[in-house]
Design an enzyme around this catalytic site. Structure first.
Site, PDB file in Angstrom:
ATOM      1  N   LYS A 173       0.846  -1.197   0.000  1.00 34.26           N
ATOM      2  CA  LYS A 173       0.000   0.000   0.000  1.00 34.26           C
ATOM      3  C   LYS A 173       0.879   1.244   0.000  1.00 34.26           C
ATOM      4  O   LYS A 173       1.640   1.474   0.941  1.00 34.26           O
ATOM      5  CB  LYS A 173      -0.901   0.025   1.237  1.00 34.26           C
ATOM      6  CG  LYS A 173      -1.943   1.146   1.142  1.00 34.26           C
ATOM      7  CD  LYS A 173      -2.662   1.390   2.454  1.00 34.26           C
ATOM      8  CE  LYS A 173      -1.991   2.466   3.273  1.00 34.26           C
ATOM      9  NZ  LYS A 173      -1.953   3.787   2.623  1.00 34.26           N
ATOM     10  N   GLY A 226       7.112   5.388   7.900  1.00 36.71           N
ATOM     11  CA  GLY A 226       6.119   6.435   8.125  1.00 36.71           C
ATOM     12  C   GLY A 226       6.353   7.100   9.466  1.00 36.71           C
ATOM     13  O   GLY A 226       7.463   7.055  10.012  1.00 36.71           O
ATOM     14  N   THR A 230       2.370   6.151  14.062  1.00 35.71           N
ATOM     15  CA  THR A 230       1.800   5.028  13.298  1.00 35.71           C
ATOM     16  C   THR A 230       2.602   3.765  13.564  1.00 35.71           C
ATOM     17  O   THR A 230       2.044   2.672  13.690  1.00 35.71           O
ATOM     18  CB  THR A 230       1.785   5.346  11.787  1.00 35.71           C
ATOM     19  OG1 THR A 230       1.344   6.683  11.601  1.00 35.71           O
ATOM     20  CG2 THR A 230       0.884   4.408  11.018  1.00 35.71           C
ATOM     21  N   GLU A 248      10.681   1.875   9.867  1.00 42.26           N
ATOM     22  CA  GLU A 248      11.563   3.015   9.581  1.00 42.26           C
ATOM     23  C   GLU A 248      10.750   4.260   9.884  1.00 42.26           C
ATOM     24  O   GLU A 248       9.843   4.606   9.132  1.00 42.26           O
ATOM     25  CB  GLU A 248      11.980   3.016   8.110  1.00 42.26           C
ATOM     26  CG  GLU A 248      12.734   1.781   7.666  1.00 42.26           C
ATOM     27  CD  GLU A 248      14.075   1.625   8.342  1.00 42.26           C
ATOM     28  OE1 GLU A 248      14.631   2.637   8.812  1.00 42.26           O
ATOM     29  OE2 GLU A 248      14.562   0.494   8.429  1.00 42.26           O
ATOM     30  N   GLU A 383       9.561  16.054  15.492  1.00 39.39           N
ATOM     31  CA  GLU A 383       9.821  16.043  14.053  1.00 39.39           C
ATOM     32  C   GLU A 383       8.855  16.989  13.342  1.00 39.39           C
ATOM     33  O   GLU A 383       7.645  16.817  13.417  1.00 39.39           O
ATOM     34  CB  GLU A 383       9.655  14.624  13.491  1.00 39.39           C
ATOM     35  CG  GLU A 383      10.089  14.549  12.047  1.00 39.39           C
ATOM     36  CD  GLU A 383       9.942  13.164  11.426  1.00 39.39           C
ATOM     37  OE1 GLU A 383       8.905  12.514  11.641  1.00 39.39           O
ATOM     38  OE2 GLU A 383      10.868  12.748  10.712  1.00 39.39           O
TER      39      GLU A 383
END
Ligand code: TXE
Length: 479
Positions: A173, A226, A230, A248, A383
């Site tokens: 996806k 992502g 998540t 990652e 971030e």
């Protein structure tokens, strides 16, 4: 334009006929519709992958390699079209899509097409026991690959290529925000002769389609890139199902500049490390620490260079900084600039939206540099993932090392110095999965890629990726 899911070598509408809008970041307009696939679509993709597995896992390495390299060649021969599509979908400058995103996507297939022919496993002779152990590394079956919007095809293929090279079949996806090049990849795979069902691409939201992939009891591994939030959510679902996980996630990377560095090279590269892809790369050096003796000079020179960056329409060949990926993301980045101001950060340049004639609703933001006086503030801890960097001076190596490590993330770090002993001391102690010395973003695909701490678990790249996508089985034979 409507795009479709790619399942069992064919293109399909989502079963529920549920669609999402796709926005063009350069002008804020809806320009397409994408499936918001349900768990039924994911199940169909899984069934196709499962059916393809017995044959694909027994396909010779030469044949797998040939097909992967063919996909790579077809991507290269369609570079212009893919690059224009990526730039339109993501807002990134066309020059970047042409020079980095699409060539690297092609290279991912070529690299893993070659790597699989060199992949080997260990044997251990158990001396004195008349026995030998050897390790089989077998493909896992059906695996899931979920990728983000910042480097759409580049990161999508970074997962898919090693997964299929190793003999797995894939349910993948791409990000719902940037699905277009993944959609185009389906045709390329058919043209290259990839057997149907080996790769299946389902589109949709993370909370519906992505979640269905992660929850699927028979999808054995998940490779995800992502956001950290998540990643945490996925890990919680995957752990009780005993899935193999590669995560990652985000970064808040230090860029540490010492006075003995090659100044011109550092300055040029620091601009790139700060603002490439609108700062939307997990490896961007968003926290700049400069040795106090050159701080004033660096501040003047850096700001001058940043002000020269041309913010413009992504399709313009001379654009350095394009549009941010979405309205929501632009607002998030702007909110961090406000937070920084409240934390006594001084905006040295940028900080504002940019309006471009004829594209007034596009998501443009001026490259922003914020001077701060402590690492212990939100703008240096969270971030932002946009064209925003902070800078502050430091006096000693010990002090800067402490600040560099004092974040929850640990993805990458950059050091600028010509002092070898210092380089060795710092590279040993910095908490980061990837450290660049006197360069940035120089990638060799054989190296392990990934982060420490909240930047993720596992490593991708080279044989690490092939190991991730295989199950190690030890066999002990007594003779
Ligand atoms: O990422 P998400 P978002 C960071 C960056 C950014 C933040 C949020 O700071 O501002 O993350 O970005 C899928 N089950 N990075 O919200 O949601 C989703 O559909 C399964 C850093 O856009 O993590 C997409 O395909 N899948 C990063 C993918 O996860 C789910 C790059 C990534 O989207 C899911 C991007 C779920 N429950 C953002 N929820 C990097 N490390 O490079 C979402 N997804």
């Amino acid at each position: 334009m409507k795009i479709q899911n790619y399942i069992n070598g064919k293109f399909h509408d989502p079963i529920d006929n549920n669609w999402l809008d796709n926005y063009n970041p350069s002008n804020g307009q809806v320009y397409g519709h994408i499936p918001n696939s349900s768990s039924v679509d994911v199940e169909n993709a899984y069934i196709a992958a499962k059916s393809a597995f017995p044959s694909w896992s027994q396909t010779t390495l030469d044949e797998r390699s040939r097909i992967l390299i063919k996909i790579s060649e077809l991507l290269e021969s369609n570079l212009q079209h893919f690059a224009e599509t990526e730039s339109k979908d993501n807002g990134k400058p066309i020059s970047l899509a042409k020079s980095v995103d699409i060539p690297r996507a092609a290279n991912n297939f070529r690299f893993f097409g070659n790597a699989i022919t060199q992949f080997a496993s260990e044997s251990h002779e158990s001396i004195g026991h008349d026995a030998i152990n050897y390790t089989l590394r077998q493909p896992m079956g059906v695996v899931g690959c979920i990728s983000p919007w910042n480097l759409p095809l580049y990161l999508f293929t970074w997962k898919i290529a090693p997964a299929i090279a190793a003999g797995n079949c894939v349910v993948a996806k791409p990000s719902e925000i940037t699905p277009m090049t993944a959609f185009l990849l389906g045709n390329i795979c058919n043209e290259a002769g990839l057997p149907k069902g080996v790769l299946n691409i389902v589109h949709g939201l993370g909370s519906t389609t992505g979640q269905a992939i992660v929850e699927h009891p028979n999808i054995k591994a998940i490779s995800f890139t992502g956001g950290t939030k998540t990643g945490i959510h996925i890990a919680k679902i995957a752990a009780p199902l005993f899935k193999k996980l590669s995560l990652e996630l985000g970064g808040k990377n230090p860029n540490i500049i010492f006075s003995d560095c090659d100044y011109d090279e550092m300055l040029k590269t620091t601009v790139l490390a700060s603002f490439s892809n609108q700062g939307q790369i997990c490896l961007c050096g968003s926290r700049i620490f400069v040795e106090a003796s050159i701080y004033k000079k660096f501040k003047i020179d850096f700001i001058e260079k940043v002000k020269q960056l041309k913010v413009g329409h992504p399709s313009n060949e001379t654009t350095d900084v394009g549009a941010l990926v979405s309205k929501q993301h632009l607002e998030k980045v702007l909110s961090y600039i406000e937070i920084a101001k409240k934390e006594n950060g001084i905006v040295l340049c940028g900080g504002n939206k940019i309006v471009i004639k004829d594209y007034e609703n596009g998501y443009y933001l001026a490259p922003t540099v914020i001077e701060i006086n402590t690492n212990d503030c939100k703008i240096n801890q969270e971030e932002v993932f946009g064209p925003v960097v902070t800078m502050m001076p430091f006096n000693t190596e010990t002090e800067v090392l402490q600040m560099a490590n004092a974040v929850k993330y640990g993805l990458s770090a950059t050091i600028w110095t010509t002092n070898l002993k210092r380089t060795m001391r710092l590279t040993n102690q910095l908490q980061a999965g990837i450290i660049w010395v006197n360069t940035w973003m120089l990638r060799d695909l054989r190296t392990p890629f990934g982060g420490m701490k909240a930047s993720g678990v596992g490593r991708e790249g080279g044989f690490e990726a092939l190991r991730f996508f295989t199950e190690a089985k030890n066999i002990c034979i007594k003779y």
